[in-house]
Design an enzyme around this catalytic site. Structure first.
Site, PDB file in Angstrom:
ATOM      1  N   LYS A  35       0.852  -1.204   0.000  1.00  0.00           N
ATOM      2  CA  LYS A  35       0.000   0.000   0.000  1.00  0.00           C
ATOM      3  C   LYS A  35       0.883   1.247   0.000  1.00  0.00           C
ATOM      4  O   LYS A  35       2.086   1.173   0.289  1.00  0.00           O
ATOM      5  CB  LYS A  35      -0.920  -0.029   1.210  1.00  0.00           C
ATOM      6  CG  LYS A  35      -0.212  -0.072   2.567  1.00  0.00           C
ATOM      7  CD  LYS A  35      -1.188  -0.358   3.703  1.00  0.00           C
ATOM      8  CE  LYS A  35      -0.470  -0.544   5.025  1.00  0.00           C
ATOM      9  NZ  LYS A  35      -1.410  -0.955   6.089  1.00  0.00           N
ATOM     10  N   TYR A 255      14.793  29.665  10.125  1.00  0.00           N
ATOM     11  CA  TYR A 255      13.544  30.327  10.505  1.00  0.00           C
ATOM     12  C   TYR A 255      13.287  30.210  12.006  1.00  0.00           C
ATOM     13  O   TYR A 255      13.530  29.154  12.605  1.00  0.00           O
ATOM     14  CB  TYR A 255      12.359  29.673   9.799  1.00  0.00           C
ATOM     15  CG  TYR A 255      12.287  29.964   8.313  1.00  0.00           C
ATOM     16  CD1 TYR A 255      12.032  31.258   7.856  1.00  0.00           C
ATOM     17  CD2 TYR A 255      12.449  28.949   7.385  1.00  0.00           C
ATOM     18  CE1 TYR A 255      11.952  31.515   6.493  1.00  0.00           C
ATOM     19  CE2 TYR A 255      12.364  29.198   6.025  1.00  0.00           C
ATOM     20  CZ  TYR A 255      12.106  30.487   5.582  1.00  0.00           C
ATOM     21  OH  TYR A 255      12.021  30.732   4.248  1.00  0.00           O
TER      22      TYR A 255
HETATM   23  C1  LIG Z   1      -0.655  -2.113   6.589  1.00  0.00           C
HETATM   24  C2  LIG Z   1      -1.237  -3.398   6.962  1.00  0.00           C
HETATM   25  C3  LIG Z   1      -0.418  -4.496   7.265  1.00  0.00           C
HETATM   26  C4  LIG Z   1       1.093  -4.383   7.334  1.00  0.00           C
HETATM   27  O1  LIG Z   1       1.451  -3.815   8.581  1.00  0.00           O
HETATM   28  P1  LIG Z   1       2.996  -3.603   8.960  1.00  0.00           P
HETATM   29  O2  LIG Z   1       2.956  -3.092  10.348  1.00  0.00           O
HETATM   30  O3  LIG Z   1       3.528  -2.586   8.005  1.00  0.00           O
HETATM   31  O4  LIG Z   1       3.644  -4.917   8.822  1.00  0.00           O
HETATM   32  C5  LIG Z   1      -1.008  -5.709   7.526  1.00  0.00           C
HETATM   33  N1  LIG Z   1      -2.359  -5.840   7.516  1.00  0.00           N
HETATM   34  C6  LIG Z   1      -3.181  -4.809   7.251  1.00  0.00           C
HETATM   35  C7  LIG Z   1      -4.645  -5.009   7.273  1.00  0.00           C
HETATM   36  C8  LIG Z   1      -2.658  -3.563   6.963  1.00  0.00           C
HETATM   37  O5  LIG Z   1      -3.472  -2.539   6.710  1.00  0.00           O
END
Ligand SMILES: *Cc1c(COP(=O)(O)O)cnc(C)c1O
Length: 358
Positions: A35, A255
């Site tokens: 993702k 800044y």
């Molecule tokens: C993002 C996600 C993962 C992976 O999680 P990590 O902590 O990055 O290993 C697994 N399952 C679901 C449903 C997710 O949304």
């Protein structure tokens, strides 16, 4: 000359980290989670790095289709499921697995005149209280899904809040595991429960599928360092020093003049800022490597640059190499200093940053 800021992606590290995930769950199949543009690493690169995964999981339906266009033929899973009826047709046509987490999604499936076969993941809310059916409502949801002729496989799925902190009093890991076991008892289907933290730290939680994300990119999900888990950083963000100032005691940097020199010092301007994804909230003292020597940020991060202390970096000059995170400087250390997590830094890598493969 292009701006010297570069994100180098090491495909062999993706490959290596996938093997580590597999080694912790040798009997399970792996959804490599890609993702958010593969946590900032690029979908197409991730597809190559995770060629050995059993499937790729992500959130965005349009990117699932892109994976098909890129030639990924193995399973693809939409972790948040479909967002509307049109997505359902898309999923059916492209052969996408998708999560089912709400009565509305079941209704969509019941009403659609789909031939199938559809493979779905029925999500339980085992205590995180974001998505899914409560443990006590799970069996009824399962039976409703089972009654839909187009539905073929139903995988039983949940997600853990605290696999990296199992005794968290807000929601102990064991409580989630027990609710999942109660709600799914006697249902003969595959189970999918483990994220990176559960894969690395809880081999006792048997799962037919594991769903590692962050660990595949070489950062830690918590509990120990990425190095201790044997993970290799897949993304290294580097730039160069583009300017140098010698300042006296009492002079300020950047800044808001947040940093004021206590003694004479040498500071370098690094070509990287918050518009590149470097965290603006990084405080003075956030670690940075200059020519391989560890030093720190000084002053506020601005849009296109930030400053580093070069006083104790012998030979540092305009053109010196700077590592923001990755090989030699774990992203988790930078994230920790900035009050965030490696996940957020990777995902925030901006579109203007040039990405190369190493
Ligand atoms: C993002 C996600 C993962 C992976 O999680 P990590 O902590 O990055 O290993 C697994 N399952 C679901 C449903 C997710 O949304």
């Amino acid at each position: 000359m292009p701006r010297p800021l570069l994100a180098s992606i090491d495909i062999s590290a993706l490959h290596h980290n996938l093997r580590i995930a597999k080694s912790h769950a040798p009997l399970a199949k792996i959804w490599a989670v890609v993702k958010a543009n593969a946590y900032g690493h690029g979908l197409e690169r991730a597809m190559r790095g995770f060629a050995e995964a059993d499937g790729l999981a992500l959130i965005e339906p349009e990117n699932a289709l892109r994976l098909r266009e890129l030639g990924w033929q193995k399973p693809i899973l939409l972790l948040e499921g479909i967002f509307d009826a049109a997505d359902l047709d898309t999923a059916a046509q492209a052969g996408l697995n998708f999560a089912v987490h709400s009565p509305d999604q079941i209704l969509l499936l019941e009403r659609a005149a789909l031939k199938g076969p559809l493979d779905v993941h029925l999500k339980m809310n085992s205590g995180m209280n974001r998505l899914g059916f409560k443990s006590e409502a799970y069996r009824a949801a399962y039976q409703r899904l089972r009654a839909i002729p187009a539905v073929r496989k139903i995988t039983l799925m949940t997600h853990f809040a605290n696999a990296d902190d199992p005794l968290n009093p807000g929601l102990p890991l064991l409580q989630q595991v027990q609710l999942f076991e109660q709600g799914t008892a006697g249902i003969e289907e595959e189970r999918s429960i483990a994220n990176s933290a559960a894969d690395l730290m809880h081999p006792e939680l048997k799962s037919d599928w594991v769903r590692p994300g962050i660990m595949l990119y070489g950062a830690s999900p918590g509990g120990a360092s990425a190095e201790q888990f044997g993970l290799k950083p897949a993304m290294t963000l580097t730039s160069k020093i583009i300017g140098i100032q010698r300042i006296g005691a009492g002079e300020a940097i950047g800044y808001g003049s947040r940093f004021v020199a206590a003694a004479p010092m040498i500071v370098g301007a690094v070509a990287c800022g918050y518009a590149d994804g470097y965290p603006r909230h990084a405080p003075n003292g956030t670690p940075v490597l200059v020519d391989g020597v560890r030093t720190t940020t000084v002053g506020r991060v601005s849009m296109d640059m930030f400053s580093v202390d070069l006083t104790n970096v012998p030979g540092a000059a305009v053109g010196s190499n700077v590592t923001l995170w990755g090989a030699g400087l774990p992203i988790d250390e930078v994230a920790h200093a900035a009050g965030t997590i490696g996940y957020e830094l990777m995902c925030a890598l901006a579109a203007r940053v040039k990405v190369v493969e190493s």
